[in-house]
Design a protein around this motif. Sequence first.
Motif, short mmCIF file in Angstrom:
data_model
loop_
_atom_site.label_atom_id
_atom_site.label_comp_id
_atom_site.label_asym_id
_atom_site.label_seq_id
_atom_site.Cartn_x
_atom_site.Cartn_y
_atom_site.Cartn_z
N ARG A 134 0.98 -1.10 -0.44
CA ARG A 134 0.34 0.25 -0.08
C ARG A 134 1.11 1.39 0.19
O ARG A 134 0.69 2.17 -0.66
CB ARG A 134 -1.10 -0.42 0.76
CG ARG A 134 -1.69 -1.30 0.91
CD ARG A 134 -2.77 -0.92 2.38
NE ARG A 134 -3.98 0.24 2.16
CZ ARG A 134 -5.19 0.12 1.09
NH1 ARG A 134 -5.35 -1.21 1.88
NH2 ARG A 134 -5.91 0.94 1.72
N GLU A 135 2.31 1.21 0.61
CA GLU A 135 2.61 2.09 1.01
C GLU A 135 3.50 2.70 -0.80
O GLU A 135 3.42 3.88 -0.91
CB GLU A 135 3.38 2.21 2.18
CG GLU A 135 2.75 2.73 3.46
CD GLU A 135 1.99 4.10 3.51
OE1 GLU A 135 2.84 4.57 3.28
OE2 GLU A 135 1.09 4.16 3.82
N GLY A 136 4.31 1.84 -1.17
CA GLY A 136 4.36 1.56 -1.42
C GLY A 136 3.87 2.52 -3.03
O GLY A 136 4.61 2.37 -3.83
N TRP A 137 2.73 1.18 -3.09
CA TRP A 137 2.27 2.30 -4.50
C TRP A 137 1.55 3.64 -4.57
O TRP A 137 1.34 4.36 -5.55
CB TRP A 137 0.82 1.03 -4.09
CG TRP A 137 -0.20 1.67 -5.90
CD1 TRP A 137 -0.64 2.79 -5.97
CD2 TRP A 137 -0.23 1.33 -7.14
NE1 TRP A 137 -1.35 2.34 -7.29
CE2 TRP A 137 -0.70 1.57 -7.94
CE3 TRP A 137 0.78 -0.51 -7.37
CZ2 TRP A 137 -0.47 1.35 -9.53
CZ3 TRP A 137 0.96 -0.65 -8.40
CH2 TRP A 137 -0.12 0.04 -9.88
N ARG A 138 1.43 3.90 -2.83
CA ARG A 138 0.95 5.52 -3.13
C ARG A 138 2.23 6.19 -3.53
O ARG A 138 1.79 7.21 -3.62
CB ARG A 138 0.99 5.79 -1.74
CG ARG A 138 0.11 6.40 -0.95
CD ARG A 138 0.36 6.69 0.55
NE ARG A 138 1.00 7.18 1.53
CZ ARG A 138 1.81 7.83 1.03
NH1 ARG A 138 2.21 8.87 1.09
NH2 ARG A 138 3.62 7.16 2.31
N SER A 143 6.05 2.51 -11.25
CA SER A 143 6.93 2.42 -11.26
C SER A 143 7.23 1.17 -9.94
O SER A 143 7.94 0.39 -10.79
CB SER A 143 7.84 3.81 -10.49
OG SER A 143 7.40 4.91 -11.50
N LEU A 144 6.19 1.02 -8.94
CA LEU A 144 6.70 0.15 -8.31
C LEU A 144 6.29 -1.19 -9.05
O LEU A 144 6.49 -2.49 -8.97
CB LEU A 144 5.97 0.29 -6.75
CG LEU A 144 6.25 -1.47 -6.08
CD1 LEU A 144 6.98 -1.31 -5.50
CD2 LEU A 144 4.29 -0.98 -5.10
N GLN A 216 -6.18 3.35 -4.70
CA GLN A 216 -7.29 3.74 -6.38
C GLN A 216 -5.65 3.52 -6.94
O GLN A 216 -4.91 3.83 -6.87
CB GLN A 216 -7.05 5.18 -5.80
CG GLN A 216 -7.57 6.11 -7.07
CD GLN A 216 -9.06 5.56 -7.31
OE1 GLN A 216 -9.34 5.65 -6.41
NE2 GLN A 216 -9.49 5.97 -8.25
N GLY A 217 -6.30 2.61 -8.14
CA GLY A 217 -5.51 2.73 -9.43
C GLY A 217 -4.67 1.37 -9.64
O GLY A 217 -3.77 1.64 -11.06
N PHE A 218 -4.48 0.41 -8.71
CA PHE A 218 -3.68 -0.68 -8.46
C PHE A 218 -3.92 -1.66 -9.75
O PHE A 218 -5.29 -1.45 -9.40
CB PHE A 218 -4.20 -1.16 -6.89
CG PHE A 218 -3.29 -2.14 -6.26
CD1 PHE A 218 -1.64 -2.27 -6.11
CD2 PHE A 218 -4.01 -3.57 -6.83
CE1 PHE A 218 -1.14 -3.33 -5.88
CE2 PHE A 218 -2.58 -4.30 -6.92
CZ PHE A 218 -1.47 -4.35 -6.32
N GLU A 219 -2.63 -2.35 -9.59
CA GLU A 219 -2.86 -3.86 -10.62
C GLU A 219 -2.18 -4.74 -10.10
O GLU A 219 -0.59 -3.89 -9.56
CB GLU A 219 -3.48 -2.97 -11.59
CG GLU A 219 -1.95 -2.52 -12.15
CD GLU A 219 -1.98 -2.75 -14.00
OE1 GLU A 219 -0.70 -2.99 -14.69
OE2 GLU A 219 -2.75 -1.54 -14.10
N SER A 220 -2.52 -5.65 -10.40
CA SER A 220 -1.16 -6.68 -9.97
C SER A 220 -0.44 -6.61 -10.34
O SER A 220 -0.10 -6.05 -11.68
CB SER A 220 -2.18 -8.14 -9.98
OG SER A 220 -1.08 -9.12 -9.13
N SER A 221 0.93 -6.72 -10.05
CA SER A 221 2.95 -6.94 -10.91
C SER A 221 3.02 -7.80 -10.02
O SER A 221 3.61 -8.89 -10.62
CB SER A 221 2.76 -5.83 -10.26
OG SER A 221 2.21 -4.47 -9.93
#
Length: 267
Positions: A134-138, A143-144, A216-221
Amino acid sequence: MVFMSEAGTAISGLIVEPDKDVFLILVVMDKTANISRFLSDLSRCSEEAGSNILDLWTSRGELATTVLIALTLPSAEGLRFFVSCIKTSQGVKGVSYVTSRRRGLLVESWGFPVLPHTGRVLVVESKLLEVIIREGWRLLGRSLGLALFHASFSYGQELARRLKLLGLEGKDLLIASSEILRHLGFGRVTWENVGDTKASVSVLGSIECLAARGVQGFESSLVKGIVAGILGEVWSVDRSRIEVKETECVARGDEACKFEVSVKQLK
């Protein structure tokens, strides 16, 4: 004294036997092996070796049945006898064991199947993983995601290669990889409509996407990369020729994560 926890994807426990040498033994058996007969043989071997069985787990997977045994033994000679004895039980394919590093204390940890050249397995509490994602994506956003996808793609490839060393190919390799990912806690992977260049994949209970619900905007990586890497190795193509699209995601409120994976056509 035995403290146990059984999650949906793995088995672990803590055994405390003060002033005793505790051993952990993993037995891999044919999936059609007769468990009742094995347990009878186990009782006989235990009695003849002078051991005291503290705990026992069994798991029947797609490829094999596994048994995890925690016990105390009076001597190293008794351990060698017990292992040799249990190997003679019908259906047993292999036996491995470890000794407690600290006398009287043993941590049980079990992931299956055991693979050639397997590295260390890091156990991370789900809450820590949730904070990292969560923090990495924020902070880093896509890029993460890009970095995680490339790294996990390489892991998926390597996982498939290790399964090939066991002689697995095609459907058997995919089933085995699903077992491993489930036991490692990534979720339940189902390979659907797998062809020579296209596949549909669903993941129920993805640990990555459950952690990112509402972001918001998250997708699996991470999971997407592992799945793509496995299929890339099955199809014998590198990362540059694999396309992956996530069509559903639990992070967005769907029941499961779903991916469409395909090979790019050469121009």
